[in-house]
Design a protein around this motif. Structure first.
Motif, PDB file in Angstrom:
ATOM      1  N   TRP A  11       0.830  -1.203   0.000  1.00 35.10           N
ATOM      2  CA  TRP A  11       0.000   0.000   0.000  1.00 35.10           C
ATOM      3  C   TRP A  11       0.864   1.252   0.000  1.00 35.10           C
ATOM      4  O   TRP A  11       0.628   2.179  -0.765  1.00 35.10           O
ATOM      5  CB  TRP A  11      -0.939  -0.029   1.210  1.00 35.10           C
ATOM      6  CG  TRP A  11      -1.907   1.101   1.316  1.00 35.10           C
ATOM      7  CD1 TRP A  11      -3.019   1.306   0.553  1.00 35.10           C
ATOM      8  CD2 TRP A  11      -1.856   2.182   2.250  1.00 35.10           C
ATOM      9  NE1 TRP A  11      -3.672   2.453   0.961  1.00 35.10           N
ATOM     10  CE2 TRP A  11      -2.980   3.005   2.007  1.00 35.10           C
ATOM     11  CE3 TRP A  11      -1.003   2.533   3.281  1.00 35.10           C
ATOM     12  CZ2 TRP A  11      -3.254   4.159   2.743  1.00 35.10           C
ATOM     13  CZ3 TRP A  11      -1.267   3.677   4.019  1.00 35.10           C
ATOM     14  CH2 TRP A  11      -2.372   4.473   3.754  1.00 35.10           C
ATOM     15  N   MET A  12       1.899   1.255   0.829  1.00 32.83           N
ATOM     16  CA  MET A  12       2.787   2.414   0.888  1.00 32.83           C
ATOM     17  C   MET A  12       3.565   2.580  -0.424  1.00 32.83           C
ATOM     18  O   MET A  12       3.696   3.691  -0.938  1.00 32.83           O
ATOM     19  CB  MET A  12       3.766   2.305   2.063  1.00 32.83           C
ATOM     20  CG  MET A  12       3.147   2.642   3.398  1.00 32.83           C
ATOM     21  SD  MET A  12       2.477   4.323   3.490  1.00 32.83           S
ATOM     22  CE  MET A  12       3.949   5.302   3.338  1.00 32.83           C
ATOM     23  N   ASP A  13       4.067   1.494  -0.967  1.00 32.49           N
ATOM     24  CA  ASP A  13       4.797   1.570  -2.236  1.00 32.49           C
ATOM     25  C   ASP A  13       3.890   2.115  -3.348  1.00 32.49           C
ATOM     26  O   ASP A  13       4.302   2.997  -4.108  1.00 32.49           O
ATOM     27  CB  ASP A  13       5.345   0.198  -2.626  1.00 32.49           C
ATOM     28  CG  ASP A  13       6.477  -0.281  -1.708  1.00 32.49           C
ATOM     29  OD1 ASP A  13       7.048   0.547  -0.958  1.00 32.49           O
ATOM     30  OD2 ASP A  13       6.774  -1.491  -1.730  1.00 32.49           O
ATOM     31  N   ALA A  14       2.671   1.609  -3.427  1.00 38.20           N
ATOM     32  CA  ALA A  14       1.742   2.058  -4.449  1.00 38.20           C
ATOM     33  C   ALA A  14       1.338   3.513  -4.239  1.00 38.20           C
ATOM     34  O   ALA A  14       1.213   4.289  -5.190  1.00 38.20           O
ATOM     35  CB  ALA A  14       0.495   1.166  -4.473  1.00 38.20           C
ATOM     36  N   THR A  15       1.145   3.887  -2.985  1.00 39.17           N
ATOM     37  CA  THR A  15       0.765   5.269  -2.670  1.00 39.17           C
ATOM     38  C   THR A  15       1.861   6.245  -3.068  1.00 39.17           C
ATOM     39  O   THR A  15       1.607   7.252  -3.723  1.00 39.17           O
ATOM     40  CB  THR A  15       0.454   5.386  -1.164  1.00 39.17           C
ATOM     41  OG1 THR A  15      -0.685   4.583  -0.860  1.00 39.17           O
ATOM     42  CG2 THR A  15       0.195   6.828  -0.766  1.00 39.17           C
TER      43      THR A  15
END
Length: 181
Positions: free
Chosen positions: A170-174
């Motif tokens: 989620w953090m990488d995609a965000t």
């Protein structure tokens, strides 16, 4: 990239605040995570106090923190199938003032944790709507965490491995989506 973590929960042992702490720990090296001022310190929005509130105090500090961030991370519980009033009040303050147009297109990622089975799906739908109305751009995948109490290892002070992996993704995609806006 400067990210601002904003928990929609004011509860001392909030699942959503824990979720944001774990997300901050999973942030890529190029991202720095700061914490939004306490939303419970914001007065209830009202046009009669609007000009004074933007001049100084908690509203001015909150709005400045949001404007200083490149992107927002918002995690909120679900109260009666919607977002908490404290979070809605904060978003109402953001939508006002002479700098409200600075929000246009600012990236925001949405997450939520609950002990129930739905993982804040309805609250996140309402949150996405409000964020869009005030001009923010929702990026990346939503993160729904159901059964939060069973996913938290109190002894280790962390989420289970599967959720930790989802938080990392989620953090990488965000960060990737926020960096392309």
């Amino acid at each position: 990239m400067k990210l601002l973590a904003l928990s929609g929960s004011t509860r001392r042992d909030s699942w959503n605040t824990r979720l944001l702490h774990a997300a901050a720990a999973a942030a890529p090296a190029r991202a720095e995570v700061a914490w939004a001022p306490d939303l419970s310190a914001l007065p209830h929005f009202g046009e009669d106090i609007e000009a004074q509130a933007f001049a100084s105090g908690p509203v001015a500090a909150f709005v400045a923190a949001v404007h200083a961030a490149d992107a927002l991370l918002v995690a909120a519980p679900e109260y009666n199938q919607s977002i908490p009033g404290t979070l809605k009040n904060a978003l109402d303050w953001l939508s006002r003032g002479t700098d409200a147009d600075r929000l246009a297109g600012k990236p925001v990622a949405v997450a939520g944790a609950t002990v129930g089975p739905w993982g804040t799906r309805l609250a996140q739908a309402h949150l996405r709507h409000v964020l869009g109305v005030i001009g923010l751009r929702v990026v990346g995948p939503s993160l729904f965490v159901a059964g939060a109490a069973s996913r938290w290892d109190a002894e280790a002070g962390r989420w289970d491995a599967a959720l930790q992996a989802r938080l990392q993704a989620w953090m990488d995609a965000t960060v990737a989506a926020a960096g392309t806006g």
